[in-house]
Write an enzyme that holds these catalytic residues in place. Structure first.
Site, PDB file in Angstrom:
ATOM      1  N   CYS A   1       0.840  -1.215   0.000  1.00 52.45           N
ATOM      2  CA  CYS A   1       0.000   0.000   0.000  1.00 52.45           C
ATOM      3  C   CYS A   1       0.872   1.261   0.000  1.00 52.45           C
ATOM      4  CB  CYS A   1      -0.910  -0.022   1.238  1.00 52.45           C
ATOM      5  SG  CYS A   1      -1.797   1.515   1.538  1.00 52.45           S
TER       6      CYS A   1
ATOM      7  N   CYS B   1      -0.073   4.090   2.474  1.00 54.72           N
ATOM      8  CA  CYS B   1       0.298   3.739   3.849  1.00 54.72           C
ATOM      9  C   CYS B   1       1.693   4.257   4.197  1.00 54.72           C
ATOM     10  CB  CYS B   1       0.263   2.225   4.041  1.00 54.72           C
ATOM     11  SG  CYS B   1      -1.365   1.470   3.830  1.00 54.72           S
TER      12      CYS B   1
END
Length: 320
Positions: free
Chosen positions: A87, A90
């Site tokens: 991700c 993230c």
């Protein structure tokens, strides 16, 4: 697990806050703990105790979820960061959360959970996208958002969580009072304040700079250093600075001195407009010098000051 759709709307994540029974993992946690050896259990207990005393960022798994999230949330809010290696957003969000957790000084805890390794936790929260951030207080989710957010916006979100829970969770106020006492007793700040009271601006600035050299992220020292530098300039300002600047519009040093005089006289908008205009008219090192001075001037004002926000946008337009 199937990778969540990163386009999932944050409102959907927020909607599930307060509707999750976190005890669903309790039995699983208990069973896992029973299977561990006494030696392993002692080691984990020691780690949890160390975290409770001084670390406000913890990696959480299914086996530690009950103690690190549910139980700790009875004292302070636990902000759950659901992330994964693949991700990309993230990688922007998690470091910001970690910085804010350190800044919070124990008034809240950041629990980092890898959803790939802990799929049952993600399922428990009904997570559809990551990053997803959920505040847990008193054993229940209370607030949530999805997607990477600007650090200033995250700080406001955390502040709202703390304000809503301060009277319910005793650990918040205790941590805040402890942090305040520590700051008051910090001999480095005391030395700087003593120098400031003597009017020794150079020594006060040096004292705050030494703190920043040791702790580059110390916002209190950074703000104080900016204030000291400005106070010294304001006290030594030439009373004819504005008049001289009007007569020499191409002189960046004259414009900077005039802007300082205007801020000292509470003519903040005039000072910002003056320096932004100078940025537009200059180039090279002169332009960069004015830009740096204006950015430092922004730090004199509280976060969220609309005059600063407007001036930042104008500065960006002038530069690009």
């Amino acid at each position: 697990m199937t990778r969540p759709d990163p386009r999932q709307n944050a409102a959907e994540s927020a909607a599930m806050a307060g509707a999750v029974d976190l005890s669903a993992l309790k039995n699983k946690t208990t069973e896992s703990s029973r299977g561990a050896s006494t030696q392993r259990g002692s080691a984990q207990g020691g780690a949890a105790q160390a975290n409770a005393g001084g670390s406000w960022v913890v990696d959480v798994t299914e086996s530690t979820f009950q103690s690190e999230v549910v139980e700790r949330s009875m004292q302070v809010p636990v902000v759950v960061d659901l992330w994964a290696d693949w991700c990309e957003p993230c990688k922007q969000l998690s470091p910001a959360l970690e910085r804010l957790a350190a800044e919070g000084g124990g008034s809240w805890v950041l629990a980092k959970i890898d959803v790939e390794a802990n799929q049952r936790i993600a399922q428990l929260f009904g997570v559809q996208s990551i990053p997803t951030v959920i505040a847990v207080a008193g054993g229940q989710p209370v607030e949530a958002f999805a997607g990477a957010q600007p650090e200033a916006q995250i700080r406001e979100w955390i502040t709202s969580v703390l304000d809503a829970q301060r009277d319910q969770l005793p650990g918040i106020r205790a941590a805040e009072e402890s942090a305040g006492a520590s700051e008051e007793e910090d001999p480095r700040f005391t030395a700087a304040e003593d120098a400031l009271e003597r009017g020794d601006y150079a020594e006060a600035a040096s004292a705050y700079q030494r703190i920043l050299d040791a702790e580059p992220d110390n916002e209190q020292a950074r703000a104080a250093l900016t204030q000291v530098r400005f106070t010294e300039r304001a006290e030594n300002a030439d009373p004819t600075a504005i008049e001289r600047a009007e007569a020499a519009p191409e002189d960046p040093d004259a414009q900077i001195a005039a802007a300082d005089a205007e801020v000292a006289a509470q003519r903040v908008q005039a000072a910002f407009d003056r320096l932004i205009g100078t940025v537009k008219r200059t180039s090279g090192e002169d332009r960069d010098s004015v830009r740096r001075h204006l950015i430092e001037m922004f730090e004199l004002f509280p976060e969220g000051d609309e005059r600063v926000a407007t001036a930042r946008r104008s500065l960006a337009s002038a530069l690009f």
